[in-house]
Design an enzyme around this catalytic site. Structure first.
Site, PDB file in Angstrom:
ATOM      1  N   SER A  78       0.585  -1.461  -0.104  1.00 51.87           N
ATOM      2  CA  SER A  78       0.285   0.142  -0.256  1.00 51.87           C
ATOM      3  C   SER A  78       0.782   1.255   0.271  1.00 51.87           C
ATOM      4  O   SER A  78       0.142   2.264  -0.346  1.00 51.87           O
ATOM      5  CB  SER A  78      -0.747  -0.346   1.321  1.00 51.87           C
ATOM      6  N   LYS A  90       0.149   3.368  -3.424  1.00 55.39           N
ATOM      7  CA  LYS A  90      -0.737   4.473  -3.225  1.00 55.39           C
ATOM      8  C   LYS A  90      -0.205   5.936  -2.955  1.00 55.39           C
ATOM      9  O   LYS A  90      -1.102   6.463  -3.884  1.00 55.39           O
ATOM     10  CB  LYS A  90      -2.213   3.860  -2.363  1.00 55.39           C
ATOM     11  N   TYR A 105      -2.641  -2.293 -10.869  1.00 54.13           N
ATOM     12  CA  TYR A 105      -2.577  -2.041  -9.029  1.00 54.13           C
ATOM     13  C   TYR A 105      -2.053  -2.921  -8.828  1.00 54.13           C
ATOM     14  O   TYR A 105      -1.271  -2.918  -6.838  1.00 54.13           O
ATOM     15  CB  TYR A 105      -3.933  -1.742  -8.763  1.00 54.13           C
ATOM     16  N   TYR A 136      -3.673   3.331   7.431  1.00 50.98           N
ATOM     17  CA  TYR A 136      -4.946   2.510   7.893  1.00 50.98           C
ATOM     18  C   TYR A 136      -6.070   2.985   9.015  1.00 50.98           C
ATOM     19  O   TYR A 136      -5.821   4.432   9.185  1.00 50.98           O
ATOM     20  CB  TYR A 136      -4.684   1.149   8.285  1.00 50.98           C
ATOM     21  N   VAL A 194       1.135  -3.597   3.884  1.00 52.56           N
ATOM     22  CA  VAL A 194       0.731  -4.821   4.254  1.00 52.56           C
ATOM     23  C   VAL A 194       2.509  -6.046   3.980  1.00 52.56           C
ATOM     24  O   VAL A 194       2.821  -6.828   5.190  1.00 52.56           O
ATOM     25  CB  VAL A 194      -0.751  -5.597   4.108  1.00 52.56           C
TER      26      VAL A 194
HETATM   27  N1  GLU Z   1      -2.156  -5.212  -2.133  1.00 51.01           N
HETATM   28  C1  GLU Z   1      -2.792  -5.580  -1.337  1.00 51.01           C
HETATM   29  C2  GLU Z   1      -4.327  -5.150  -1.367  1.00 51.01           C
HETATM   30  O1  GLU Z   1      -5.321  -4.325  -1.977  1.00 51.01           O
HETATM   31  C3  GLU Z   1      -2.790  -4.019  -0.464  1.00 51.01           C
HETATM   32  C4  GLU Z   1      -2.817  -4.319   0.637  1.00 51.01           C
HETATM   33  C5  GLU Z   1      -1.985  -3.263   1.553  1.00 51.01           C
HETATM   34  O2  GLU Z   1      -0.860  -3.055   1.695  1.00 51.01           O
HETATM   35  O3  GLU Z   1      -2.984  -2.317   2.320  1.00 51.01           O
HETATM   36  O4  GLU Z   1      -5.471  -5.916  -1.207  1.00 51.01           O
END
Ligand code: GLU
Length: 320
Positions: free
Chosen positions: A71, A74, A196, A248, A266
């Site tokens: 994430s 992002k 993604y 988060y 994660v």
């Molecule tokens: N690839 C993960 C998902 O989209 C990202 C999770 C993360 O790092 O929050 O579920």
């Protein structure tokens, strides 16, 4: 380096060594388990890294160990979208409101018909949809070259993680198709999801994250290459969203106790940025129930307190 600066650097480094020793034995939390590649990582890897905007580095522990960025991507992708399309166009698709929901909640803002913010999956997928290119090859190239500018080298993708994300990503698929039905993303959902999943599967080290953080903290100029990686005005928006939505569902507590922009993933990484000073990173795959690295949180709470890093700390000595 002046004596005072050198002394401060030595104090910071010693503190990182001490915190690494202190929190190394902390075995609370478990690696992410939604795909076998993440469940199977060595849970006891642990790294603390930092880089100033002048390019000085500090590293303790497994700073060269590679893990998937997940994430944290992002944040970088949000910067790319802002730079490519400008604020107004990006805001038509994705807002800036913290949600208080899980990162993978199937939730859109009904009133404005947008994804809530770019740090939850809905917003991140809508941001990935904005990557331009006539076909998937051109779009992959955009993302690849963005990573290359940040890392100063070509990015590597963990193909096993990528394949697993693709195979198990039905919740993300649901979110993306819901956004297609609302006209938030274009009709190329599988391609965008693949992109993604690829952006999440890029391998980085704690050292790399510190460099990325230093680049953003340096308002877009890489301390490593001296090149502009992202537009100056865009870093302001990246830092703001990282502060409000980057951790988060713990973002409020983090802003309160640590008080600097950050993004976690994660894979076990946390990237934190002290604007005008530098970037810091931790890597430890043991996560709490919210999805943040347990040791990483402890390290940053301590660093913030001991060095008065909180952005609104009246005694903050770091400002230039
Ligand atoms: N690839 C993960 C998902 O989209 C990202 C999770 C993360 O790092 O929050 O579920």
């Amino acid at each position: 380096m002046t004596d005072e600066r050198e002394a401060r650097r030595a104090w910071f480094e010693q503190t990182c060594v001490e915190l690494h020793q202190r929190f190394g034995p902390l075995d609370a939390g478990e690696p992410a388990s939604y795909i076998p590649e993440l469940a199977d990582v060595d849970p006891d890897r642990f790294a603390i890294a930092a880089m100033t905007i002048q390019g000085e580095r500090i590293g303790v522990g497994d700073v060269d160990h590679e893990f998937t960025i997940q994430s944290i991507s992002k944040l970088l992708m949000y910067g790319l979208a802002l730079e490519t399309h400008g604020r107004e166009r990006v805001l038509e698709h994705v807002g800036v409101a913290p949600t208080g929901e899980a990162f993978n909640a199937i939730e859109l803002d009904d009133e404005t018909n947008r994804a809530p913010n770019p740090m939850v999956n809905a917003g991140a997928i809508a941001i990935t949809d904005l990557v331009v290119g006539a076909d998937v090859g051109e779009r992959v190239e955009q993302v690849r070259s963005m990573y290359e500018r940040y890392l100063g080298r070509k990015p590597t993708i963990d193909h096993d993680v990528w394949a697993s994300e693709r195979q198990t990503g039905n919740r993300n698929r649901a979110i993306a198709y819901l956004m297609l039905s609302r006209g938030i993303v274009e009709d190329r959902v599988e391609e965008t999801l693949d992109l993604y999943f690829a952006q999440c599967s890029v391998l980085v080290t704690a050292d790399d994250l510190a460099l990325i953080g230093a680049t953003i903290a340096n308002h877009g100029i890489s301390p490593l290459t001296g090149e502009r990686v992202v537009a100056r005005e865009v870093t302001r928006d990246m830092l703001t969203v990282a502060l409000t939505c980057g951790m988060y569902d713990y973002a409020g507590e983090w802003a309160f106790s640590v008080g600097i922009p950050a993004k976690s993933g994660v894979g076990g990484g946390i990237l934190a940025m002290l604007p005008g000073v530098g970037g810091m990173a931790t890597f430890s795959p043991r996560l709490d129930d919210i999805g943040n690295s347990v040791r990483g949180l402890r390290v940053f709470e301590e660093l913030s307190q001991r060095f008065d890093m909180h952005l609104f700390d009246p005694d903050r000595p770091w400002r230039r």
